[in-house]
Design an enzyme around this catalytic site. Structure first.
Site, PDB file in Angstrom:
ATOM      1  N   SER A  48       0.827  -1.208   0.000  1.00 32.53           N
ATOM      2  CA  SER A  48       0.000   0.000   0.000  1.00 32.53           C
ATOM      3  C   SER A  48       0.863   1.261   0.000  1.00 32.53           C
ATOM      4  O   SER A  48       2.016   1.257   0.437  1.00 32.53           O
ATOM      5  CB  SER A  48      -0.918   0.013   1.225  1.00 32.53           C
ATOM      6  OG  SER A  48      -1.657  -1.184   1.279  1.00 32.53           O
TER       7      SER A  48
HETATM    8  N1  SAM Z   1      -0.441  -4.582   3.905  1.00 31.73           N
HETATM    9  C1  SAM Z   1       0.268  -5.114   2.771  1.00 31.73           C
HETATM   10  C2  SAM Z   1       1.650  -4.562   2.660  1.00 31.73           C
HETATM   11  O1  SAM Z   1       2.039  -3.707   3.487  1.00 31.73           O
HETATM   12  O2  SAM Z   1       2.371  -4.991   1.767  1.00 31.73           O
HETATM   13  C3  SAM Z   1      -0.491  -4.894   1.500  1.00 31.73           C
HETATM   14  C4  SAM Z   1      -1.573  -5.859   1.353  1.00 31.73           C
HETATM   15  S1  SAM Z   1      -2.245  -6.012  -0.272  1.00 31.73           S
HETATM   16  C5  SAM Z   1      -2.904  -4.433  -0.595  1.00 31.73           C
HETATM   17  C6  SAM Z   1      -3.669  -7.025   0.118  1.00 31.73           C
HETATM   18  C7  SAM Z   1      -3.312  -8.444   0.482  1.00 31.73           C
HETATM   19  O3  SAM Z   1      -4.498  -9.083   0.939  1.00 31.73           O
HETATM   20  C8  SAM Z   1      -2.794  -9.285  -0.681  1.00 31.73           C
HETATM   21  O4  SAM Z   1      -1.533  -9.806  -0.370  1.00 31.73           O
HETATM   22  C9  SAM Z   1      -3.842 -10.391  -0.832  1.00 31.73           C
HETATM   23  O5  SAM Z   1      -3.292 -11.629  -1.236  1.00 31.73           O
HETATM   24  C10 SAM Z   1      -4.417 -10.453   0.565  1.00 31.73           C
HETATM   25  N2  SAM Z   1      -5.756 -11.036   0.698  1.00 31.73           N
HETATM   26  C11 SAM Z   1      -6.834 -10.914  -0.106  1.00 31.73           C
HETATM   27  N3  SAM Z   1      -7.881 -11.607   0.395  1.00 31.73           N
HETATM   28  C12 SAM Z   1      -7.441 -12.189   1.541  1.00 31.73           C
HETATM   29  C13 SAM Z   1      -8.039 -13.034   2.526  1.00 31.73           C
HETATM   30  N4  SAM Z   1      -9.323 -13.428   2.455  1.00 31.73           N
HETATM   31  N5  SAM Z   1      -7.284 -13.416   3.566  1.00 31.73           N
HETATM   32  C14 SAM Z   1      -5.986 -13.044   3.690  1.00 31.73           C
HETATM   33  N6  SAM Z   1      -5.367 -12.244   2.794  1.00 31.73           N
HETATM   34  C15 SAM Z   1      -6.086 -11.825   1.736  1.00 31.73           C
END
Ligand code: SAM
Length: 217
Positions: free
Chosen positions: A65
């Site tokens: 993000s």
């Molecule tokens: N906070 C992270 C960082 O600092 O790099 C960015 C996260 S990214 C915007 C969103 C993440 O949510 C992705 O890695 C995706 O695979 C994960 N995601 C999506 N649905 C999910 C779920 N149901 N449970 C766990 N992770 C999930």
């Protein structure tokens, strides 16, 4: 070598121009953003852009993000040193590191095991000891360690998952983007005397939360 004088300068500029100048006031959050080497959490080919004002790819169609978004979501949690936090969407592990500096224990869930392993490796190398990792569907939370003083969801959900509301502690704070698969509104959900309050913060864009209480895969 993870850290250099140049990276530190880049980070100071990021914190001053993108975080403090836009109104993030919590000094603990500002200090954490100053400490965590964001360039270490992105692929080498993107490292020179790590302190810029936008999200970056972390592979697998996912993103780290924007720094400002990380700071605002963290500030909204109002974390205290003794708190337990649940993070949904470990991604690169960058947000996890910021949280781990501000509370007692972070429980983080990522649905893609390759991302989880890479994040775990980086956070281990930085010496973090207060993070528990899980691969799975974070839309269902992690009931084993509930309740949580803070819950942060870094992917966009169609609705606030009931499982997460259930696992939020009394006086707890849940930050989550809610809306369509393309655009969402950042929501702050709080629990006081068992009642749920919801406040909209601002528009945002996150990758979708995929899962049983998210978008269908
Ligand atoms: N906070 C992270 C960082 O600092 O790099 C960015 C996260 S990214 C915007 C969103 C993440 O949510 C992705 O890695 C995706 O695979 C994960 N995601 C999506 N649905 C999910 C779920 N149901 N449970 C766990 N992770 C999930």
């Amino acid at each position: 070598m993870i850290e250099t004088q140049e990276w530190r300068h880049e980070r100071e500029r990021m914190v001053k121009e993108q975080i403090v100048a836009r109104g993030v006031e919590d000094q603990r959050v500002v200090d954490a953003m100053m400490r965590v080497p964001r360039h270490f959490f992105v692929d080498k080919i993107y490292a020179h852009q790590a302190y810029n004002d936008y999200p970056l790819s972390v592979g697998h169609g996912q993103t780290i993000s924007q720094p400002y978004m990380v700071a605002v979501m963290t500030e909204l949690l109002e974390l205290k040193p003794g708190d337990a936090v649940l993070e949904i969407g470990t991604g690169s592990g960058y947000q996890t590191a910021i949280l781990a500096l501000l509370c007692k224990m972070v429980y983080t869930i990522e649905r893609l095991s390759a991302l989880k392993e890479s994040a775990r490796d980086k956070l281990d190398r930085l010496g973090f000891k207060n993070i528990a990792f899980m691969t799975g569907d974070g839309s269902l939370g992690w009931p084993q360690y509930a309740p949580y003083d803070g819950i942060i969801v870094t992917a966009g959900a169609p609705e606030v998952p009931n499982a997460l509301i259930d696992q939020l502690a009394e006086k707890g704070r849940l930050v989550i983007p809610v809306g369509s698969e393309l655009y969402q509104t950042l929501n702050l959900v709080t629990k006081q005397r068992g009642r749920i309050f919801r406040k909209e913060i601002f528009e945002c864009t996150f990758v979708p939360l995929l899962g049983k209480q998210g978008w269908k895969e």
